[in-house]
Design a protein around this motif. Sequence first.
Motif: not given
Length: 311
Positions: A264-285
């Motif tokens: 994820i491009p540096q500085g785009q923390h909202e997009f990065r953190d949203a993707v990380a949270a979505a990935l956690a849900e994908i893994q958890g499911s």
Amino acid sequence: MNKPTTALATAGALAALLALGACSSSSSASAGSTSAPTDQASAWKTLADSTACTALRTAHPDLVGTTKTNALNPHTPGYEVVNPDNPDEYVGFDIDLGAAIGACLGFAVDYVPVGFSELIPTVSSGRADWILSNLYATQERAAGGVDFISYSKVFDGILVATGNPKSITGIDTSLCGLTVALNKGYVEVPLVEAVGPACEAAGTVAPTVSLFDSSADCVQAILAGRADAYMNDINTVNGYITEHPKDLGSAETVMLDYTIGIGIPQGQHEFRDAVAAALAEIQGSGLQDELSVKWKLNENALAAPTILSVG
């Protein structure tokens, strides 16, 4: 540049339904039309309807209805390749994982294919929004302008001619005097080069690294007798052996101290953190494990989402 599209009708449809207005692209690259295989559509809808993904779309409304362009090097069997049955599509584990993330967060995905060494420059320059392309997350690569979100551990395989005629045992002095085919920018390049001093100390010749723009070119070098070995994720190596069972084999599996990450491009923390949270849900499911089985990534070792940032 002609850009095959891929498996994302579900995420695109969800984005359209969830968008408050007309869909817009967040990338300088144009969005392509999309299509989705029916076998994955229900899984994406179940994911999108989950409590966690619904909450993520509410928390990140600016992502909903957009299109995110993925920079990829589409030459890695199992992870991302052009669909042999439809040259207008990409298929593979990373394609499906990106589709799942998009379904969860409400955005569609399109693609820009580039050489492996151009993945990070393409994203850091703004020509694409993210990288999901079997890219090992390293400090050096992060310094090029991206943050990484890890999703898998790394087991490297060593591809050789059938029977391992040069008796290669790893990234070690068994490579002395041999030619190793690698992609430009691969983490294995300095690892192979580091074997050189030990070879010279033993009175032999350092290995030669022959650089290419794609994994497919590396494999062709072995098939043509111009290289003795190629190194990549063990799943990729096994995929090439399946394609050429009479000509190729595996010399060794090496555990490397890396993870595979989403860039994820540096500085785009909202997009990065949203993707990380979505990935956690994908893994958890359990969906990531299901995708690993679907794409025969039997050596795939799931890694909890962790962020590597040097910015």
